[in-house]
Motif scaffolding. Structure first.
Motif, PDB file in Angstrom:
ATOM      1  N   VAL A  11      56.652  32.280  40.604  1.00  0.00           N
ATOM      2  CA  VAL A  11      56.860  32.209  39.156  1.00  0.00           C
ATOM      3  C   VAL A  11      55.723  31.479  38.449  1.00  0.00           C
ATOM      4  N   GLY A  12      54.780  30.928  39.216  1.00  0.00           N
ATOM      5  CA  GLY A  12      53.595  30.335  38.606  1.00  0.00           C
ATOM      6  C   GLY A  12      53.612  28.823  38.483  1.00  0.00           C
ATOM      7  N   LYS A  13      54.460  28.138  39.282  1.00  0.00           N
ATOM      8  CA  LYS A  13      54.539  26.664  39.184  1.00  0.00           C
ATOM      9  C   LYS A  13      53.201  26.015  39.523  1.00  0.00           C
ATOM     10  N   SER A  14      52.595  26.424  40.635  1.00  0.00           N
ATOM     11  CA  SER A  14      51.332  25.819  41.060  1.00  0.00           C
ATOM     12  C   SER A  14      50.209  26.123  40.071  1.00  0.00           C
ATOM     13  N   SER A  15      50.112  27.367  39.623  1.00  0.00           N
ATOM     14  CA  SER A  15      49.085  27.725  38.635  1.00  0.00           C
ATOM     15  C   SER A  15      49.283  26.964  37.337  1.00  0.00           C
ATOM     16  N   PHE A  16      50.531  26.805  36.943  1.00  0.00           N
ATOM     17  CA  PHE A  16      50.890  26.025  35.758  1.00  0.00           C
ATOM     18  C   PHE A  16      50.285  24.629  35.854  1.00  0.00           C
ATOM     19  N   MET A  17      50.465  23.979  37.016  1.00  0.00           N
ATOM     20  CA  MET A  17      49.969  22.620  37.193  1.00  0.00           C
ATOM     21  C   MET A  17      48.452  22.568  37.351  1.00  0.00           C
ATOM     22  N   LYS A  18      47.889  23.565  38.038  1.00  0.00           N
ATOM     23  CA  LYS A  18      46.438  23.568  38.246  1.00  0.00           C
ATOM     24  C   LYS A  18      45.682  23.643  36.930  1.00  0.00           C
ATOM     25  N   VAL A  19      46.116  24.525  36.030  1.00  0.00           N
ATOM     26  CA  VAL A  19      45.426  24.677  34.745  1.00  0.00           C
ATOM     27  C   VAL A  19      45.577  23.406  33.913  1.00  0.00           C
ATOM     28  N   ILE A  20      46.769  22.816  33.914  1.00  0.00           N
ATOM     29  CA  ILE A  20      46.977  21.572  33.174  1.00  0.00           C
ATOM     30  C   ILE A  20      46.072  20.474  33.728  1.00  0.00           C
ATOM     31  N   ALA A  21      45.965  20.394  35.063  1.00  0.00           N
ATOM     32  CA  ALA A  21      45.095  19.388  35.674  1.00  0.00           C
ATOM     33  C   ALA A  21      43.646  19.577  35.246  1.00  0.00           C
ATOM     34  N   GLU A  22      43.183  20.812  35.260  1.00  0.00           N
ATOM     35  CA  GLU A  22      41.792  21.088  34.880  1.00  0.00           C
ATOM     36  C   GLU A  22      41.547  20.768  33.406  1.00  0.00           C
ATOM     37  N   ARG A  23      42.458  21.207  32.550  1.00  0.00           N
ATOM     38  CA  ARG A  23      42.274  20.991  31.109  1.00  0.00           C
ATOM     39  C   ARG A  23      42.300  19.503  30.757  1.00  0.00           C
ATOM     40  N   LEU A  24      43.222  18.765  31.340  1.00  0.00           N
ATOM     41  CA  LEU A  24      43.323  17.346  31.007  1.00  0.00           C
ATOM     42  C   LEU A  24      42.224  16.538  31.685  1.00  0.00           C
ATOM     43  N   GLY A  25      41.722  17.030  32.823  1.00  0.00           N
ATOM     44  CA  GLY A  25      40.538  16.424  33.407  1.00  0.00           C
ATOM     45  C   GLY A  25      39.358  16.538  32.461  1.00  0.00           C
ATOM     46  N   LEU A  55      65.046  41.327  39.450  1.00  0.00           N
ATOM     47  CA  LEU A  55      65.210  40.579  40.698  1.00  0.00           C
ATOM     48  C   LEU A  55      66.500  40.956  41.421  1.00  0.00           C
ATOM     49  N   ARG A  56      67.552  41.222  40.646  1.00  0.00           N
ATOM     50  CA  ARG A  56      68.832  41.555  41.270  1.00  0.00           C
ATOM     51  C   ARG A  56      68.769  42.866  42.055  1.00  0.00           C
ATOM     52  N   LYS A  57      67.844  43.742  41.684  1.00  0.00           N
ATOM     53  CA  LYS A  57      67.668  44.993  42.430  1.00  0.00           C
ATOM     54  C   LYS A  57      67.236  44.718  43.873  1.00  0.00           C
ATOM     55  N   HIS A  58      66.623  43.577  44.096  1.00  0.00           N
ATOM     56  CA  HIS A  58      66.100  43.227  45.427  1.00  0.00           C
ATOM     57  C   HIS A  58      66.871  42.062  46.040  1.00  0.00           C
ATOM     58  N   LYS A  59      68.122  41.885  45.625  1.00  0.00           N
ATOM     59  CA  LYS A  59      68.945  40.770  46.089  1.00  0.00           C
ATOM     60  C   LYS A  59      68.997  40.693  47.609  1.00  0.00           C
ATOM     61  N   ASP A  60      69.309  41.806  48.271  1.00  0.00           N
ATOM     62  CA  ASP A  60      69.468  41.797  49.730  1.00  0.00           C
ATOM     63  C   ASP A  60      68.171  41.432  50.434  1.00  0.00           C
ATOM     64  N   GLU A  61      67.055  42.009  49.955  1.00  0.00           N
ATOM     65  CA  GLU A  61      65.761  41.716  50.578  1.00  0.00           C
ATOM     66  C   GLU A  61      65.384  40.246  50.403  1.00  0.00           C
ATOM     67  N   ILE A  62      65.625  39.696  49.209  1.00  0.00           N
ATOM     68  CA  ILE A  62      65.285  38.297  48.941  1.00  0.00           C
ATOM     69  C   ILE A  62      66.098  37.366  49.831  1.00  0.00           C
ATOM     70  N   ILE A  63      67.401  37.644  49.961  1.00  0.00           N
ATOM     71  CA  ILE A  63      68.256  36.819  50.822  1.00  0.00           C
ATOM     72  C   ILE A  63      67.783  36.886  52.273  1.00  0.00           C
ATOM     73  N   ALA A  64      67.457  38.097  52.743  1.00  0.00           N
ATOM     74  CA  ALA A  64      67.034  38.278  54.134  1.00  0.00           C
ATOM     75  C   ALA A  64      65.724  37.545  54.415  1.00  0.00           C
ATOM     76  N   TYR A 107      58.939  38.436  42.945  1.00  0.00           N
ATOM     77  CA  TYR A 107      59.050  37.649  41.718  1.00  0.00           C
ATOM     78  C   TYR A 107      57.911  37.912  40.740  1.00  0.00           C
ATOM     79  N   ILE A 108      56.694  38.054  41.254  1.00  0.00           N
ATOM     80  CA  ILE A 108      55.526  38.169  40.373  1.00  0.00           C
ATOM     81  C   ILE A 108      55.645  39.321  39.380  1.00  0.00           C
ATOM     82  N   PRO A 109      56.068  40.535  39.790  1.00  0.00           N
ATOM     83  CA  PRO A 109      56.160  41.631  38.810  1.00  0.00           C
ATOM     84  C   PRO A 109      57.278  41.436  37.782  1.00  0.00           C
ATOM     85  N   ASN A 110      58.162  40.492  38.048  1.00  0.00           N
ATOM     86  CA  ASN A 110      59.311  40.288  37.164  1.00  0.00           C
ATOM     87  C   ASN A 110      59.198  39.011  36.340  1.00  0.00           C
TER      88      ASN A 110
END
Length: 365
Positions: A42-56, A118-127, A338-341
């Motif tokens: 969902v982009g948590k790491s990218s979210f933090m990386k850009v903030i770190a770079e900008r505030l640096g 995401l719900r379309k892929h519920k079984d695959e995600i759980i597995a 997750y990325i396409p959704n």
């Protein structure tokens, strides 16, 4: 604009399973702690990386807290000068607000995903999630087995440890390196993190960003069981009693054993320099060899045994790393759902608003 970057691990894959020092990412009385929730991709790491770079670029020093299961991802970012942290609060390092609103809040990137997609892929995600769990369980069993062998190696060397000599060495180092502060009113603060981690690519450490800036460096060497961690613990205990704040960095394999100590106020680092984290710093380093506190006859007596056990231990460590790599591969597959959704434009807009908020904290300091 130049700014300092420090790299650490807040948690790790250890012989005790996943072990977290996330409570030490930042002090509870911080200006703001932003706990980021959301699934893989969902982009948590990218979210933090850009903030770190900008505030640096705004002149703030940055602590980057890396993920032990994917060294290229961040689990947290800290801006010490303004007391602000962003922390990944998802499994396996569940983090929730301790002082909601007053200090902590949740940023939920799941608000920007397409639930029906995401719900379309519920079984695959759980597995896939179940399969990831199995690979980590295998890794932790291998690490636990390796630790049992390591314990036997330590026991062999402890048989010859000359405790009086080791204690005198510790006392002499403390007297030489650590000024007594008779006016200290309160004990110091001991912050606990990891300098290294067992990752899908093997052992990785960030010692250069932690130790390299110190002008005084003492490197402790010696075989397992010769008292390296005990020595550093004694120094840490003295520092805390004298009111010095310290950063203690624990072993990626045995997370209850301290390996490195940084006392920034004294511009001093005490570090364990043994495989797989030997120092590679172009500085004048003082070495202390704890092997000198062990009767040589014990090394001779157990030489063959220890060599065989080292081989077994290393094989189990390599097996564990392979299992962690398999878990990482499955995690990458999970991200593909997750990325396409995700509405990343909305996430980026939230990121930019978050940057503006933190800049506001800078201006209010």
């Amino acid at each position: 604009m130049n700014y300092k970057v420090k790299d650490v691990f807040p948690g790790g894959n250890t012989s005790l399973g996943f072990f977290s020092y996330y409570n030490y990412v930042i002090r509870p009385d911080a200006t703001r702690i932003l706990v980021i929730k959301g699934g893989p991709g969902v982009g948590k790491s990218s979210f933090m990386k850009v903030i770190a770079e900008r505030l640096g670029q705004q002149g703030l020093d940055v602590e980057q807290h890396h993920c032990s299961s994917d060294n290229n991802s961040l689990d947290g970012v800290v801006f010490p000068q303004v007391g602000v942290a962003l922390i990944d609060g998802t499994s396996p390092h569940i983090v929730d607000p301790k002082n909601p609103g007053a200090v902590d809040e949740i940023i939920h990137l799941g608000d920007y995903w397409n639930e029906s997609g995401l719900r379309k892929h519920k079984d695959e995600i759980i597995a896939i999630n179940q399969e990831i769990g199995r690979w980590f369980e295998r890794a932790y069993r291998s690490l636990k087995a390796a630790k049992l062998i390591h314990d036997d190696i330590e026991a062999a060397n402890i048989e010859g440890l000359q405790y009086g000599k080791a204690n005198r060495l510790a006392q002499d180092l403390i007297a030489e390196l650590l000024p007594v502060r008779k006016d200290a009113e309160n004990p110091g603060y001991l912050r606990k993190l990891f300098a290294s981690a067992i990752t899908p690519e093997g052992f990785h450490n960030y010692l250069n960003t932690l130790i390299g800036s110190m002008s005084k460096i003492v490197a402790i060497t010696g075989a397992p069981g010769t008292g390296k961690s005990t020595l550093i613990n004694k120094i840490a205990t003295f520092c805390i009693e004298q009111g010095y704040d310290c950063e203690a960095y624990y072993c990626a394999f045995d997370p209850l054993k301290v390996e490195h100590l940084v006392i920034a106020e004294l511009d001093l680092a005490i570090t364990t320099s043994v495989d797989p984290h030997q120092l590679n710093i172009d500085k004048d380093i003082r070495f202390v060899n704890m092997d000198e506190c062990v009767a040589p006859s014990v090394f001779i007596k157990y030489d063959g045994l220890i060599k065989n056990e080292e081989t077994l231990k290393n094989a189990l460590l390599e097996q564990a790393i392979g299992f962690i790599k398999q878990a990482k591969s499955m995690h990458d597959r999970l991200e593909d759902y997750y990325i396409p959704n995700m509405d990343f434009d909305a996430v980026n807009d939230l990121r930019d608003r978050t940057i503006e908020r933190i800049i506001g904290y800078i201006e209010s300091k």
